[in-house]
Design a protein around this motif. Structure first.
Motif: not given
Lengths: 698, 220
Positions: A338-344, A447-451, A454-462
């Motif tokens: 994940r070169q771009d640092g995406a919090k996947l 939305a995911l290549t930020r500090e 992971a929280a954005v990912l969790a919110t999207a999941r919600k």
């Protein structure tokens, strides 16, 4: 379901089908120029005339709805004469310049004139001539050849969503043009070249380069974005001359983006064609053995934790698999794709896939786009959203930077705050999603290549869970199976990303991610970094680390490297790629890598032998067998399998900064497109003027 | 020559006058919501009338914005119809019909007269900016062929001589009465009535007519 009789054969076609479609169903060939399956019906070329019983005249089959009991003939004398007549009219003003026309050999008009035309023309007046128009750096125009089928006008208006093209004037004075001859500002503009049935719109970079029968055609997969468009690479000798789309209904239909099509001239420039070793601060050409020996000498004595590997955005699954094997053998947990640092999060496959599938977009009735600019992240996928939007009944909401997406959307907000509101049901769009039958969320890399990714990912999941985006398979009243629907869709921008995540090319236990590696390298904790085609990182921060760059272009990574191992570009190797849907696709070699460059998996395999612990495969087949064993995803080609839902993401605080977009310049996103002259021209014409404009406007 | 004739020198901007704006809004209001683009033709006409009988590109922009349609679609309409001028025309815009009925009745002579008197060929404008000639297809007044349309008005039954007179009058700034140049009443036969000539001598017919007028026959 109307039943028709076509040339004595009875066929049944769906209601709303045209006579032309019914003829195809019955196996009767109907020539056509203006009709195209994916565009609206114009009915202006008249080439598809057929004889219909009880009709006083032949009818244009493309525009005639199939009716019950129609009796159609396509093989009668009347039809033959009608086709000859239409063809004669079409050719009245068409120049006889086939010998100097780029379309020659793959021209609908040429082929159909041979098959259905009259042997000679009775017209001996002067032919009309039309001035050529400027349509940008990609589309060459020789407007005298135009037969006014208006496919290009319909494509740009309907599919590309830019209403700049039109047919001016009338009758003999009709001309196709863009408004005041502006460049056709669409990422899909060059598809008009494929659509043009004559040589009026041809490819500018490919002008007078080759004839179609000289080319070796290889059906492969594109790596310029994560869509995995199916392409055909046309090469002559070792040179890739052009890239054309290949039909794949579920991925790219029959379109490709301009970058996919035209970045291929970058394959000829800035190439790494032999190994290099930095001696006395300068990169000097060396032999493969010397390069490997230098790496082995450096690696000796390094602890596993002191070594790191980063995989780039366009690498194939096999080379990542080999490199992962090598790093495991070296005892390094420092891996990242994940070169771009995406919090996947790779714990659940459904958490990083475009689960709805690209074709599934056509079923969706509400889409929430978060932190993505699909027009630039995946131009072909954006055309699919527009196609769905044109059908009506689709509501689109966007959280992130507002951009022109070619369809209307509600701009809900800029960042995480709005996202939380939707998740909590406080935003009006939450009820839109809830009311929709098949809602979906498109989560972009912005939305995911930020500090707080992971929280954005969790919110999207919600959001996905609370608005009914996860519909299990069921049976309807008649007992028919209704397939499951999963609207949670991550839109990747890198062709190798999903493959890397599937492989687990991720930090192991106690391992560092890309940010950690750069931090470690700049502080001296990480002493050797292996860059597998990784150029989108801040190479300044690699500190004093020993950098091995394996790749095909002299780009950022190679400039910083201590050893360069020349690899193969996507057209020069057989390889697997997993697109954003999780669809495994196989690319094939169209030409050989230049000079001493080799296929990437083979380089890693050779290096592993020099480092003492040879990887357990000697051929690509053996490697793939090991790969399939490691993850069964890779056993099936060209299937987008349903992924089971599960936990992913991590709850946490989110910053108030708005979601950005990761693609800054659509035309230059990777080493190949950065080396391409055509893409540089496109940047100059399409991107830079807009950036200037926004700059002065503040 | 190219069929698409757009002026090279374009004014920087165009705006409808308040009166025309009100007219435009009234025109748009005639169409149902979402079908505003249907008003494109009357709006183009309005712009042309306001702007010395030609439509600048700036007006195309204004109209496309007002009707929320792409500029190219407006331009397509404007170039499709010969009635819209996309470059300046003379004070008197002459449209000479040369379709078959007019041609049979001598439209060649009308064209020749214009060429002799003004030196104009098709699509040309006189140097003084007074006249522009356009050869057009059927104007729909074939009973009085040949027709020469000057701006909005039809001059009918044209021939070399009366066209010359008409042009002279126009040059002087006079506006001759519109209609037939040969002096006949609308499209009545040139040499007076040709049918029902025996009617005035037929006593029975006249007495029957009188009975009808008196309501004695039950007919109306």
């Amino acid at each position: 379901m109307p039943k028709l009789t076509i040339n004595g054969v009875e066929v049944e076609v769906p209601a709303g089908a045209s006579v032309l479609q019914a003829c195809e169903e019955a196996g009767a060939e109907v020539p056509r120029f203006c009709y195209h399956e994916r565009l609206s019906i114009a009915g202006n070329c008249r080439m598809c005339l057929v004889e219909m019983e009880r009709s006083p005249k032949p009818v244009a089959s493309c525009a005639m709805p199939a009716g019950d009991g129609m009796v159609i003939r396509t093989d009668s004398e009347l039809v033959k004469k009608a086709r000859e007549g239409v063809m004669e009219f079409l050719l009245i003003n068409h120049p006889l310049d086939c010998p100097i026309c780029d379309q020659g050999g793959e021209c609908d008009l040429q082929d159909q004139a041979m098959a259905f035309g009259h042997h000679s023309s009775r017209y001996d007046e002067n032919k009309r001539a039309v001035e050529d128009k400027y349509m940008g750096p990609l589309v060459n125009t020789i407007m005298t050849r135009c037969i006014h089928c208006t496919r290009c006008v319909r494509f740009s208006t309907e599919v590309a969503g830019v209403t700049d093209m039109g047919l001016l004037g009338r009758g003999e004075n009709a001309e196709i043009t863009t408004y005041l001859e502006k460049a056709l500002d669409s990422e899909l503009s060059a598809n008009v070249i494929d659509l043009c049935p004559v040589g009026a719109l041809t490819s500018k970079p490919y002008a007078f380069v080759a004839r179609p029968w000289e080319l070796r055609k290889t059906e492969t997969i594109d790596v310029m974005d994560a869509v995995g468009s199916n392409i055909r690479v046309d090469a002559r000798g070792s040179e890739v001359l052009r890239v054309l789309p290949r039909l794949h209904e579920e991925v790219n239909e029959e379109w490709i983006s301009d970058k996919t099509r035209y970045a291929c001239d970058g394959l000829k420039r800035q190439r790494l064609d032999r190994p290099y070793l930095r001696k006395d601060g300068k990169l000097q050409p060396v032999s493969w053995d010397d390069a490997f020996a230098a790496i082995a000498a450096k690696m000796k004595g390094l602890k596993g934790a002191e070594i790191a590997a980063i995989a780039g955005d366009t690498v194939d699954v096999e080379s990542m698999f080999a490199l992962k094997g090598l790093m495991t053998a070296l005892g390094s947990p420092n891996l990242d794709c994940r070169q771009d640092g995406a919090k996947l999060d790779a714990t659940t496959r459904a958490g990083y896939l475009f689960n709805s599938t690209i074709a599934g977009i056509e079923e969706a009735d509400a889409i929430l786009i978060v932190g993505a600019n699909p027009r630039w992240d995946a131009a072909v996928l954006n055309a699919r959203i527009r196609k769905r939007w044109l059908e009506g009944g689709l509501k689109v909401g966007l959280i992130g930077a507002p951009v022109d997406l070619t369809y209307k959307y509600d701009h809900l907000g800029a960042g995480a705050q709005t996202l939380t509101e939707v998740a909590d049901g406080k935003n009006a769009f939450a009820s839109v999603l809830k009311d929709a039958k098949k809602p979906m969320i498109i989560l972009g890399m912005g939305a995911l290549t930020r500090e707080d990714g992971a929280a954005v990912l969790a919110t999207a999941r919600k959001i996905a869970e609370s608005t009914g985006m996860l519909v299990p398979a069921s049976k309807d009243e008649e007992g028919n199976e209704v397939p499951a629907w999963n609207g949670f869709s991550v839109l990747h921008t890198a062709a190798s990303r999903v493959g890397g995540l599937d492989l687990g090319f991720l930090p192991g236990k106690g391992g560092a991610d890309v940010a950690g590696m750069l931090e470690g390298a700049s502080k001296g904790a990480i002493k050797a970094v292996y860059l597998l085609g990784a150029d989108e990182i801040d190479t300044q921060r690699l500190g004093d680390a020993f950098v091995i760059y394996q790749g095909h272009h002299g780009d950022r990574g190679a400039h910083r490297a201590d050893v360069i191992l020349p690899g193969a570009a996507y057209t020069e190797k057989d390889g697997l790629y997993v697109n954003t849907e999780g669809r495994v696709q196989m690319g094939l070699r169209a030409s050989f890598p230049p000079g001493e460059a080799r296929e990437d998996w083979a380089i890693v395999r050779a290096l592993s032998a020099h480092l003492g612990d040879a990887l357990p495969y000697d051929s690509l087949e053996q490697l793939r067998a090991a790969l399939r064993k490691s993850n069964e995803i890779f056993t099936e080609i060209d299937i987008a399998p349903e992924a089971a839902w599960g936990p992913f993401g991590a709850e946490g605080a989110m910053s108030e900064t708005g979601f950005g977009t990761t693609v800054e310049n659509f035309y230059m996103t990777d080493p190949i497109s950065r080396a391409s002259q055509t893409m540089a021209e496109c940047t100059e014409v399409f991107v830079l003027p807009k950036q200037d404009k926004t700059g002065t406007e503040g | 020559m190219s069929g698409i004739d757009i002026a090279e020198n374009q004014p920087e901007s165009f705006a409808f006058t308040p009166e025309n704006m009100a007219k435009a809004d009234a025109i748009i209001a005639k169409y149902p919501e979402g079908r505003q683009a249907s008003a494109v033709m009357p709006l183009l006409d309005l712009a042309q009338r306001q702007h010395d009988n030609w439509i600048p590109l700036a007006a195309i922009d204004v109209i496309s914005e007002k009707l929320n349609m792409p500029r190219i679609r407006v331009l397509e309409v404007a170039t499709f119809y010969t009635m819209y001028n996309l470059k300046p025309v003379g004070k008197y815009f002459l449209q000479a019909c040369t379709t078959t009925p007019c041609w049979l009745r001598g439209s060649d002579q009308v064209m020749k007269c214009i060429k002799d008197k003004l030196g104009l060929d098709n699509h040309q404008t006189s140097e003084d900016g007074m006249f522009t000639l356009l050869e057009v297809e059927c104007l729909g007044a074939c009973a009085n062929a040949p027709i020469l349309q000057v701006n909005d008005d039809f001059y009918e039954d044209a021939n070399y001589e009366n066209t010359a007179k008409l042009l002279d009058a126009l040059k002087k700034g006079e506006v001759p009465p519109v209609g037939s140049l040969s002096g006949r009443n609308v499209s009545e036969p040139e040499k007076g009535a040709q049918t029902l000539l025996s009617y005035k001598d037929n006593e029975a017919a006249r007495s029957y007519d009188a009975k009808i007028s008196a309501g004695e026959t039950g007919e109306k």
